[in-house]
Design a protein around this motif. Structure first.
Motif, short mmCIF file in Angstrom:
data_model
loop_
_atom_site.label_atom_id
_atom_site.label_comp_id
_atom_site.label_asym_id
_atom_site.label_seq_id
_atom_site.Cartn_x
_atom_site.Cartn_y
_atom_site.Cartn_z
N UNK A 216 -12.12 5.57 3.22
CA UNK A 216 -11.90 4.12 3.29
C UNK A 216 -13.24 3.37 3.39
N UNK B 296 0.81 -1.22 0.00
CA UNK B 296 0.00 0.00 0.00
C UNK B 296 0.84 1.27 0.00
N UNK C 264 -10.84 -0.50 -5.61
CA UNK C 264 -9.39 -0.42 -5.48
C UNK C 264 -8.81 0.47 -6.56
N UNK D 149 -1.34 -1.67 -5.59
CA UNK D 149 -2.71 -1.39 -5.20
C UNK D 149 -2.80 -0.59 -3.91
N UNK D 150 -3.85 0.25 -3.86
CA UNK D 150 -4.19 0.93 -2.63
C UNK D 150 -4.96 0.02 -1.69
N UNK D 151 -5.32 0.53 -0.51
CA UNK D 151 -5.97 -0.31 0.51
C UNK D 151 -7.45 -0.58 0.27
N UNK E 63 -14.51 0.68 0.89
CA UNK E 63 -15.75 -0.10 0.96
C UNK E 63 -16.93 0.85 0.83
N UNK F 215 -10.59 -0.23 -10.03
CA UNK F 215 -11.23 -1.53 -10.12
C UNK F 215 -12.34 -1.61 -9.08
N UNK G 56 -14.22 -4.80 -6.81
CA UNK G 56 -14.09 -6.21 -6.46
C UNK G 56 -15.37 -6.69 -5.83
#
Lengths: 111, 112
Positions: free
Chosen positions: B9, B1, B90, B103-105, B108, B35, B37
């Motif tokens: 976040x 990260x 992401x 990738x970042x963290x 959500x 992206x 997920x």
């Protein structure tokens, strides 16, 4: 359409055993990459193998690529509990326009 | 990260509201990606950028727009959030096209 497909979807092994995951894809690729994702975290790059390479090693990781079968495998030797994670393959075409991830293999390494 | 942050976040929003997610990098990488997920789908590319003001669509771009006014920032906007856009988002960066992505963290997002 999904390019990479990992197999199996889930794998459970004992610490010290080897873990093998497979990735199949459909069209020609420039390279194939493997990533790891721990629960709740972002993906971490593990290894990249180019279309003209057949095998690559990084520490306890061994990746093979068979372009004639359009498949790749990731072998983790002497697994540890810390290897518990989801593993994804990503295929990249020659234009670089398509960077496609498979649905992943969930690996559980039991102590 | 390291070198990539995402904000917020976590976010809960209501259907029909606009939402903007931010990705910030300190690596000066040229390429940036968004992206989403979802279970059973792996990661799917929404949009990507190959330079300031240069963006292109990915596999699942409908309902999303992006902007990149500075090398370090890549914004993802859900123009009118729907429940189907509930996901984990992401951001990723890469220095060279077709090569390793970092990738970042993740963010959500829950759309009620």
């Amino acid at each position: 359409s999904q390019q990479g497909e990992e197999d199996p979807q889930a794998l459970s092994i004992q610490e010290g055993e080897n873990a093998t995951m497979n990735c199949s894809y459909k069209t020609s690729i420039n390279n194939l990459q493997w990533y790891r994702q721990n629960s709740g975290r972002g993906l971490v790059h593990l290894i990249l193998i180019r279309s003209n390479e057949r095998e690559k090693h990084s520490g306890r990781l061994r990746v093979t690529l068979d372009t004639s079968k359009k498949s790749s495998s990731l072998l983790i030797t002497a697994s540890r509990a810390a290897d518990t994670a989801s593993y994804f393959c990503a295929t990249v075409d020659f234009d670089g326009q398509n960077f496609v991830f498979g649905p992943g293999t969930r690996l559980s390494v039991l102590p | 990260d390291a070198g990539i942050t995402q904000s917020p976040r976590h976010k809960v929003t209501e259907t029909g509201t606009p939402v903007t997610l931010r990705c910030h990098q300190t690596e000066n990488h040229r390429y940036m990606y968004w992206y989403r997920q979802d279970p059973g789908h792996g990661l799917r590319l929404i949009h990507y950028s190959y330079g300031v003001k240069d963006t292109d669509k990915g596999e699942v771009s409908d309902g999303y727009s992006v902007s990149r006014s500075k090398t370090e920032d890549f914004l993802l906007t859900l123009e009118s959030a729907t429940s189907s856009q509930t996901s984990v988002y992401f951001c990723a960066i890469s220095e060279v096209k077709r090569e390793t992505q970092y990738f970042g963290p993740g963010t959500r997002l829950l759309v009620l």
